[in-house]
Design a protein around this motif. Structure first.
Motif, PDB file in Angstrom:
ATOM      1  N   UNK A  64      85.308  21.904  36.036  1.00  0.00           N
ATOM      2  CA  UNK A  64      85.579  22.399  37.392  1.00  0.00           C
ATOM      3  C   UNK A  64      85.204  21.356  38.444  1.00  0.00           C
ATOM      4  N   UNK A  65      86.124  21.130  39.372  1.00  0.00           N
ATOM      5  CA  UNK A  65      85.863  20.167  40.430  1.00  0.00           C
ATOM      6  C   UNK A  65      86.298  18.753  40.123  1.00  0.00           C
ATOM      7  N   UNK A  66      86.810  18.496  38.911  1.00  0.00           N
ATOM      8  CA  UNK A  66      87.256  17.144  38.553  1.00  0.00           C
ATOM      9  C   UNK A  66      88.498  16.773  39.365  1.00  0.00           C
ATOM     10  N   UNK A  67      88.691  15.481  39.592  1.00  0.00           N
ATOM     11  CA  UNK A  67      89.812  15.017  40.406  1.00  0.00           C
ATOM     12  C   UNK A  67      91.139  15.221  39.686  1.00  0.00           C
ATOM     13  N   UNK A  68      92.220  15.301  40.468  1.00  0.00           N
ATOM     14  CA  UNK A  68      93.551  15.484  39.894  1.00  0.00           C
ATOM     15  C   UNK A  68      93.951  14.279  39.047  1.00  0.00           C
ATOM     16  N   UNK A  69      93.515  13.095  39.447  1.00  0.00           N
ATOM     17  CA  UNK A  69      93.845  11.891  38.685  1.00  0.00           C
ATOM     18  C   UNK A  69      93.271  11.967  37.266  1.00  0.00           C
ATOM     19  N   UNK A  70      92.018  12.401  37.146  1.00  0.00           N
ATOM     20  CA  UNK A  70      91.406  12.527  35.816  1.00  0.00           C
ATOM     21  C   UNK A  70      92.054  13.653  35.020  1.00  0.00           C
ATOM     22  N   UNK A  71      92.404  14.754  35.673  1.00  0.00           N
ATOM     23  CA  UNK A  71      93.088  15.847  34.990  1.00  0.00           C
ATOM     24  C   UNK A  71      94.433  15.375  34.456  1.00  0.00           C
ATOM     25  N   UNK A  72      95.124  14.558  35.245  1.00  0.00           N
ATOM     26  CA  UNK A  72      96.418  14.050  34.796  1.00  0.00           C
ATOM     27  C   UNK A  72      96.252  13.134  33.588  1.00  0.00           C
ATOM     28  N   UNK A 129      82.243  12.326  36.721  1.00  0.00           N
ATOM     29  CA  UNK A 129      81.503  11.493  35.771  1.00  0.00           C
ATOM     30  C   UNK A 129      81.657  12.031  34.353  1.00  0.00           C
ATOM     31  N   UNK A 130      81.589  13.365  34.232  1.00  0.00           N
ATOM     32  CA  UNK A 130      81.705  13.990  32.913  1.00  0.00           C
ATOM     33  C   UNK A 130      83.143  13.983  32.418  1.00  0.00           C
ATOM     34  N   UNK A 131      84.076  14.341  33.299  1.00  0.00           N
ATOM     35  CA  UNK A 131      85.489  14.401  32.912  1.00  0.00           C
ATOM     36  C   UNK A 131      85.995  13.034  32.492  1.00  0.00           C
ATOM     37  N   UNK A 132      85.536  11.987  33.147  1.00  0.00           N
ATOM     38  CA  UNK A 132      85.959  10.628  32.799  1.00  0.00           C
ATOM     39  C   UNK A 132      85.606  10.291  31.362  1.00  0.00           C
ATOM     40  N   UNK A 133      84.461  10.735  30.885  1.00  0.00           N
ATOM     41  CA  UNK A 133      84.042  10.459  29.512  1.00  0.00           C
ATOM     42  C   UNK A 133      84.854  11.258  28.494  1.00  0.00           C
ATOM     43  N   UNK A 134      85.188  12.475  28.844  1.00  0.00           N
ATOM     44  CA  UNK A 134      86.044  13.265  27.958  1.00  0.00           C
ATOM     45  C   UNK A 134      87.416  12.601  27.824  1.00  0.00           C
ATOM     46  N   UNK A 135      87.940  12.123  28.938  1.00  0.00           N
ATOM     47  CA  UNK A 135      89.247  11.455  28.918  1.00  0.00           C
ATOM     48  C   UNK A 135      89.191  10.180  28.087  1.00  0.00           C
ATOM     49  N   UNK A 136      88.135   9.404  28.235  1.00  0.00           N
ATOM     50  CA  UNK A 136      88.018   8.149  27.491  1.00  0.00           C
ATOM     51  C   UNK A 136      87.990   8.399  25.981  1.00  0.00           C
ATOM     52  N   UNK A 137      87.359   9.491  25.560  1.00  0.00           N
ATOM     53  CA  UNK A 137      87.324   9.817  24.135  1.00  0.00           C
ATOM     54  C   UNK A 137      88.736  10.094  23.621  1.00  0.00           C
ATOM     55  N   UNK A 138      89.477  10.940  24.350  1.00  0.00           N
ATOM     56  CA  UNK A 138      90.839  11.262  23.932  1.00  0.00           C
ATOM     57  C   UNK A 138      91.728  10.030  23.966  1.00  0.00           C
ATOM     58  N   UNK A 139      91.570   9.213  25.000  1.00  0.00           N
ATOM     59  CA  UNK A 139      92.370   8.002  25.123  1.00  0.00           C
ATOM     60  C   UNK A 139      92.111   7.040  23.967  1.00  0.00           C
ATOM     61  N   UNK A 140      90.861   6.882  23.618  1.00  0.00           N
ATOM     62  CA  UNK A 140      90.507   5.965  22.534  1.00  0.00           C
ATOM     63  C   UNK A 140      91.044   6.456  21.192  1.00  0.00           C
ATOM     64  N   UNK A 141      90.970   7.752  20.967  1.00  0.00           N
ATOM     65  CA  UNK A 141      91.511   8.315  19.730  1.00  0.00           C
ATOM     66  C   UNK A 141      93.018   8.072  19.637  1.00  0.00           C
ATOM     67  N   UNK A 142      93.724   8.299  20.743  1.00  0.00           N
ATOM     68  CA  UNK A 142      95.184   8.180  20.726  1.00  0.00           C
ATOM     69  C   UNK A 142      95.641   6.722  20.656  1.00  0.00           C
ATOM     70  N   UNK A 143      95.038   5.871  21.463  1.00  0.00           N
ATOM     71  CA  UNK A 143      95.573   4.514  21.612  1.00  0.00           C
ATOM     72  C   UNK A 143      94.997   3.522  20.616  1.00  0.00           C
ATOM     73  N   UNK A 168      84.280  20.949  16.530  1.00  0.00           N
ATOM     74  CA  UNK A 168      84.017  21.644  17.793  1.00  0.00           C
ATOM     75  C   UNK A 168      82.604  21.316  18.251  1.00  0.00           C
ATOM     76  N   UNK A 169      82.497  20.497  19.289  1.00  0.00           N
ATOM     77  CA  UNK A 169      81.192  20.035  19.743  1.00  0.00           C
ATOM     78  C   UNK A 169      81.167  19.917  21.267  1.00  0.00           C
ATOM     79  N   UNK A 170      79.962  19.800  21.806  1.00  0.00           N
ATOM     80  CA  UNK A 170      79.768  19.399  23.182  1.00  0.00           C
ATOM     81  C   UNK A 170      79.515  17.897  23.232  1.00  0.00           C
ATOM     82  N   UNK A 171      79.993  17.246  24.287  1.00  0.00           N
ATOM     83  CA  UNK A 171      79.618  15.856  24.515  1.00  0.00           C
ATOM     84  C   UNK A 171      78.119  15.787  24.830  1.00  0.00           C
TER      85      UNK A 171
END
Length: 417
Positions: free
Chosen positions: A147-155, A119-133, A59-62
């Motif tokens: 809050x305020x992140x785009x729907x594309x990044x949320x998806x 900018x922040x949400x994109x980095x969180x997604x990249x971490x999860x993507x890299x772990x999975x793929x 459990x950490x912060x980026x």
């Protein structure tokens, strides 16, 4: 692990402790083709699963850098604290390294806001993507939605994470405007609406094709800080109920305000929210979600705070003694679960067992039922002659284990069991 990474871990793990929305439920991500880990029905971050197991996560912060200055937040930009930020690869490497050492079973990743939400949400997604793929990591991943992140990044986040949590932070828009004027409630609510829709669409598509990709199998959750503003428990539980109904959330988490600032808008530094208030809110939340209670049964505008001395179900029962006692051998399940001291599993056991014969107190003891609590609200086979105890007497017996001015009379009656 090098010295700088250890230093970052110390800073960013400590900063993450204020976020309590970090347990999983309902995820069924299976491990296939020799990947790492799994998230099958597990809870995360030193939470307890239904079978009593304690499980954990990293459990950490980026980063604890943040462009916002929320009065209640330890990472606000005006606070004089040590700052740090992980790279994407550092978080991935830490997660895999800790998992291989059997320290963790998943990842809970939140973050301060770097430049902007995307900018922040994109980095969180990249971490999860890299772990999975890249690492084929199938353990539990819980990401904090920004809050305020785009729907594309949320998806994209929903395709790789088991759960997303979008914290509403303050119970009301007024409280948020007071303590976090740079933030907008709509930036928190709109992503919840999108995720609700996307989850529903994914469920529908899975029914048509078993090959449909998992999308947030453990759903979405939120968290609100309690006690930093003047909202009552009546307000807090009413808002939580609204989110459960409208957003189909899996959990609402309640975080008692921890004094971290001398800001005049906040309660004084010496008055943290009592832990028992958090506990009572969770108990009431459980009653609302699983026991069929409504907020109006537990609280009202005239009595807007939960009792700290006794749990919400007992409080309700003592105010509604006209409902009791109920007959253990005939009461339906929905009535049994409203009896103080009976849980969902105990009530199910009772309903099953009485098909084979009438139940008595000895049967209940063997089921693990807390006799000292339920005896005031139940009638069993061959019951003793019940005295008309008043609510304040019952309250005293339960709180003091019978050590009250009524103890002698009560003890005499127990001989008839």
């Amino acid at each position: 692990m090098n010295t700088r990474t250890i230093e970052k871990l110390s800073i960013l793990a400590d900063a993450a402790k204020y976020d309590v929305s970090c347990s999983s439920s309902g995820s069924k991500r299976k491990n296939e083709n020799g990947g790492l880990g799994n998230a099958s029905g597990m809870g995360i971050c030193h939470a307890y699963t239904e079978d009593g197991r304690c499980v954990s996560l990293l459990k950490i912060l980026l980063t604890n850098h943040c462009i916002y200055d929320c009065a209640y937040c330890i990472s606000r930009k005006s606070n004089d604290v040590r700052r740090a930020a992980f790279t994407i690869d550092e978080v991935v490497d830490l997660t895999i390294s800790f998992y291989r050492r059997n320290y963790i079973e998943g990842l809970f990743l939140s973050s301060g806001i770097f430049k902007n939400a995307d900018y922040t949400m994109e980095r969180l997604v990249k971490i999860a993507q890299k772990l999975r793929t890249e690492h084929r990591f199938n353990g539990y991943i819980h990401l904090k939605a920004i809050p305020g992140a785009s729907e594309d990044l949320l998806h994209q986040a929903g395709l790789y994470a088991d759960r997303l949590s979008m914290n509403i932070e303050m119970p009301t828009s007024e409280g948020l405007a007071l303590l976090a004027p740079d933030k907008k409630r709509e930036d928190m609510v709109q992503p919840m609406k999108y995720l609700k829709k996307a989850i529903a669409e994914n469920i529908d598509s899975k029914s048509a094709s078993n090959r449909s990709r998992l999308f947030l199998p453990a759903g979405q959750s939120t968290q609100m800080v309690v006690g930093a503003t003047k909202e009552t428990d009546w307000d807090v539980l009413g808002i939580a109920t609204e989110f459960y109904q409208k957003m189909k959330l899996k959990r609402v988490y309640y975080s008692g305000y921890v004094p971290v600032s001398n800001d005049k808008r906040l309660p004084s530094v010496g008055t943290p929210v009592p832990f028992i208030r958090e506990n009572r809110l969770y108990q009431a939340d459980w009653l609302l979600r699983f026991y069929g209670f409504r907020v109006g049964e537990l609280l009202s505008p005239a009595t807007p705070q939960l009792e700290m001395e006794i749990d919400p179900k007992l409080s309700w029962a003592l105010k509604n003694m006209q409902v009791f006692p109920v007959d253990i051998n005939s009461a339906d399940y929905q009535l049994l679960i409203k009896v103080p001291g009976l849980g969902l599993e105990s009530a199910r056991k009772i309903c099953t067992a009485r098909r084979f014969g009438r139940l008595n107190w000895e049967h209940l003891k063997k089921m693990g039922v807390m006799i000292n609590k339920v005896r005031y609200f139940l009638i069993c086979d061959k019951d003793y002659e019940r005295k008309d105890w008043q609510p304040e007497q019952i309250r005293s017996f339960i709180l003091n284990g019978g050590a009250s001015k009524y103890k002698a009379a009560f003890s005499a009656q127990l001989q008839l069991f």
